[in-house]
Design an enzyme around this catalytic site. Structure first.
Site, PDB file in Angstrom:
ATOM      1  N   SER A  90       1.479   6.321  -4.869  1.00 43.23           N
ATOM      2  CA  SER A  90       1.758   6.969  -6.258  1.00 43.23           C
ATOM      3  C   SER A  90       1.022   6.138  -7.450  1.00 43.23           C
ATOM      4  CB  SER A  90       3.326   6.680  -6.316  1.00 43.23           C
ATOM      5  OG  SER A  90       3.786   5.407  -6.353  1.00 43.23           O
ATOM      6  N   ASP A 101       6.319   0.313  -6.188  1.00 39.49           N
ATOM      7  CA  ASP A 101       5.271  -0.576  -5.704  1.00 39.49           C
ATOM      8  C   ASP A 101       4.086  -0.266  -5.550  1.00 39.49           C
ATOM      9  OD1 ASP A 101       5.430   1.385  -3.700  1.00 39.49           O
ATOM     10  OD2 ASP A 101       6.431   0.444  -2.345  1.00 39.49           O
ATOM     11  N   ASP A 103       0.824   0.476  -3.384  1.00 33.59           N
ATOM     12  CA  ASP A 103       0.245   0.607  -2.154  1.00 33.59           C
ATOM     13  C   ASP A 103      -1.132   0.070  -2.432  1.00 33.59           C
ATOM     14  OD1 ASP A 103       2.437   1.701  -0.766  1.00 33.59           O
ATOM     15  OD2 ASP A 103       2.116   3.699  -1.850  1.00 33.59           O
ATOM     16  N   ASP A 155       2.811  -3.183  -1.225  1.00 36.22           N
ATOM     17  CA  ASP A 155       2.658  -3.084   0.119  1.00 36.22           C
ATOM     18  C   ASP A 155       1.209  -3.122   0.570  1.00 36.22           C
ATOM     19  OD1 ASP A 155       5.569  -2.463   0.412  1.00 36.22           O
ATOM     20  OD2 ASP A 155       5.204  -0.322   0.495  1.00 36.22           O
ATOM     21  N   LYS A 216       8.810  14.313  -7.259  1.00 35.64           N
ATOM     22  CA  LYS A 216       9.254  13.276  -6.734  1.00 35.64           C
ATOM     23  C   LYS A 216      10.545  12.693  -7.079  1.00 35.64           C
ATOM     24  CE  LYS A 216       7.419   8.210  -6.638  1.00 35.64           C
ATOM     25  NZ  LYS A 216       6.287   7.463  -6.906  1.00 35.64           N
ATOM     26  N   TYR A 225      13.543  11.424   0.000  1.00 33.84           N
ATOM     27  CA  TYR A 225      12.255  10.870   0.152  1.00 33.84           C
ATOM     28  C   TYR A 225      12.146   9.741   0.974  1.00 33.84           C
ATOM     29  CZ  TYR A 225       8.194   9.258  -2.810  1.00 33.84           C
ATOM     30  OH  TYR A 225       6.979   8.883  -3.200  1.00 33.84           O
TER      31      TYR A 225
END
Length: 630
Positions: A90, A101, A103, A155, A216, A225
């Site tokens: 995202s 978060d 990624d 993450d 989303k 989700y």
């Protein structure tokens, strides 16, 4: 990036017209609502993210240098070994919100191995200023370290390239970078490669981002989700929105969202969703191909990643989660249709789910340990297996659907006695424990802290056959017992330190923490609808029900047993370690009304009476599925 045919995607567009004046009005209203809902972050938070990513980039370079020296290489080699981070998901797509978060992919040279990442780098993270947590899950499908730096959750995944050094100007678009990599590295790399490819394959990035931000938020509010629990994750939702953008290249967000719900509801699964034709490559890596691989043929809602090697982003979808999402597509289309004609507001699309009001019976899956760091790993492992429990429940004769909730509920309980520890690990938290604080147990002999995470699965039970009288019993002993065996097969499972409990409860026994303040009805008013009243209609075009194959049972009659706790929660001994408790078995009759209260059983005798959402006149959804798999 148009194809040689002059359009993006595997089929021509459905409509190339620009949006109408009304669609522009509703798009303005949509963007206003998205801002009101708080989906955009502040400038300060955006700057904080940039600072954190800069610090993380420097840390990765120090990590690579440290490992290079440890491998006996020279200082000059260590200085030039590099290391680079790439964002994806995202954040890279530009649809992240406050608190979401980041990624992040860490790319390292060939002499740095995965064990270094989960040992040396994880330790370096913990020692970094501003890091409040760092926990690796090396056994995940995509091995990951979850961390939080300066309040920003991150993450981290790692990919080891077959290169002696990683230059600062490295890009990941070249398929040859995948040479000589193991499957885990390829999966890690693909997160970044897929995100970049999605952005290249949409006709208008701004429209795509606005539309995806809407979808989303809707999927999160409707509790669908979550890739790990059998719904769709962020990349899958992004690919669905990207496909609609390809089909309407000149439309704006309001029109894209409207078409999204209608087309996804009518989609002819398992026809795959493709953003471009699947490409073969020179590498010996597996590419999604249902003609060649039986496992690929079994995918119920295949949404295929556009970067080589193409993979299915939705292999976790089950019969139950497919039915749930299809019903939500229909509801969404009905709301947006009302928005466009002016009889509803966008806020109605983002109304909260009713998961904890929907079913009469639920399964609780409770993972517990005595350590916060261990709990992150253990609860993550249990959550990654919930989907297996759902699939096993789908075979139970009297269940029409098993609905997993998308997140677990974490609790920290400070216990003074072994009896309290046992109760907490089994999901029964005494009120006195709920109110107790950490300082209340300090210095107390035998006191301990229990960290628990509880996951929920709603059970939709088929209506009682005509003429049947009395309560029935639901046999879930096989799926629950097999599930606990499965999670205990984890190579790091420790029956002394970890607890796993599965039990069923009535809706009236749901704990208060699953409800928002003021959301829960007084328990005395929780009544079951009679004769199907209150049951919502379901379309005959919904996916098929889970396949009910009869399984041999020890029961000789229709009275079935239910194992409520086929597991061993831990308890603390005097020496501070934990010991297993005996399993507790319960058997409770399951009451069902003549018509199910679930929305997934229709009370309409003639399904043809139900109006299916349709595209505007002159638009044909069949155009979208006109191309097969190459």
């Amino acid at each position: 990036m148009a194809t040689t045919n002059g359009f993006l995607g595997v089929t021509p567009p459905i409509n190339t017209s620009e949006s109408s004046a009304r669609e522009k009005e509703v798009t303005e209203a949509l963007m206003h609502e998205l801002r009101r809902q708080g989906t955009f972050e502040t400038e300060d938070e955006a700057k904080t993210r940039e600072i954190v990513l800069g610090r993380l980039s420097a840390l990765v370079k120090r990590f690579v240098r440290k490992i290079t020296i440890a491998r006996g290489m020279s200082e000059s080699q260590a200085d030039g070994a590099g290391g680079k981070i790439f964002t994806f998901g995202s954040y890279r797509l530009g649809v992240h919100g406050p608190g979401s978060d980041i990624d992040t992919l860490c790319v390292v040279p060939k002499h740095v191995v995965r064990e270094d990442f989960f040992e040396t780098f994880e330790d370096m993270l913990r020692e970094t200023d501003g890091v409040t947590e760092a926990s690796g899950v090396p056994d995940a499908y995509v091995p990951i370290i979850k961390t939080k730096i300066s309040g920003i959750p991150i993450d981290l995944v790692m990919a080891r390239l077959a290169l002696s050094s990683i230059p600062d100007d490295l890009t990941l678009q070249d398929d040859n970078l995948l040479r000589n990599l193991d499957e885990r590295c390829i999966r890690s790399l693909n997160g970044s490669r897929v995100t970049d490819e999605i952005l290249r394959l949409v006709p208008n990035v701004t429209v795509f981002r606005d539309s995806l931000r809407c979808i989303k938020l809707w999927a999160q509010r409707r509790a669908i989700y979550s890739n790990v629990n059998g719904f769709l994750g962020g990349v899958a939702w992004a690919m669905l929105v990207a496909r609609i953008c390809q089909l309407y290249p000149n439309a704006i967000a309001g029109a894209i969202v409207s078409r999204f719900f209608i087309i996804m509801y009518q989609w002819s699964w398992p026809q795959p969703v493709l953003l471009k034709q699947i490409e073969d490559g020179p590498l010996q890596v597996r590419v999604w191909n249902p003609k060649l691989y039986p496992a690929d043929r079994a995918h119920r809602m295949p949404i295929i990643t556009p970067a080589y090697p193409s993979m299915c982003a939705t292999h976790n979808v089950t019969a139950s989660t497919q039915m749930i999402m299809t019903e939500e597509f229909k509801k969404g289309s009905e709301i947006v249709d009302k928005v466009i004609v002016g009889t509803a507001n966008w806020s109605e699309l983002f109304s909260k789910h009713d998961f904890f009001h929907k079913y009469r019976y639920y399964l609780q899956v409770i993972a517990s340990t005595g350590s916060s760091d261990l709990q992150i790993k253990w609860s993550g492992t249990v959550e990654s297996r919930i989907r297996q429990l759902v699939m096993k429940l789908e075979y139970v004769e009297t269940l029409t659907l098993a609905h997993p909730f998308i997140k677990g509920f974490e609790q920290i309980s400070h216990c003074l006695t072994e009896e309290e520890v046992r109760s907490v690990a089994q999901g029964e938290v005494p009120e006195v424990v709920t109110k107790r604080k950490k300082e209340d147990i300090e210095g107390r002999a035998g006191a301990s802290t229990v960290y628990s995470t509880t996951f929920y699965i709603g059970l939709a039970i088929e209506p009682k056959p005509p003429g049947a009288v009395g309560p029935r019993k639901l046999d879930i002993s096989y799926p629950t017992t097999e599930f606990t065996k499965l999670v205990k097969m984890w190579e790091k499972y420790d029956d002394v330190a970890m607890g796993i409990v599965v039990r069923h409860i009535k809706s009236s026994a749901l704990p208060d923490y699953v409800f928002d303040q003021g959301e829960r009805q007084p328990r005395s008013t929780l009544k079951r609808p009679k004769n199907g009243k209150g049951a919502e209609k379901s379309s005959n075009t919904s996916p098929d029900m889970p396949n009910k194959k009869r399984r041999a049972s020890n029961s000789v009659s229709e009275t079935l047993s239910s194992v409520a706790v086929p597991s061993q929660p831990f308890k603390t001994n005097q020496n501070g370690t934990a010991a297993p408790l005996a399993a507790v078995s319960l058997s409770t009759p399951v009451e069902t009304s003549p018509a199910s209260t679930s929305i997934y059983t229709s009370s309409i005798k003639d399904p043809s009476q139900i109006k299916s959402p349709q595209l505007p006149f002159g638009e044909n959804v069949a155009v979208a599925t006109g191309a097969g798999v190459s």
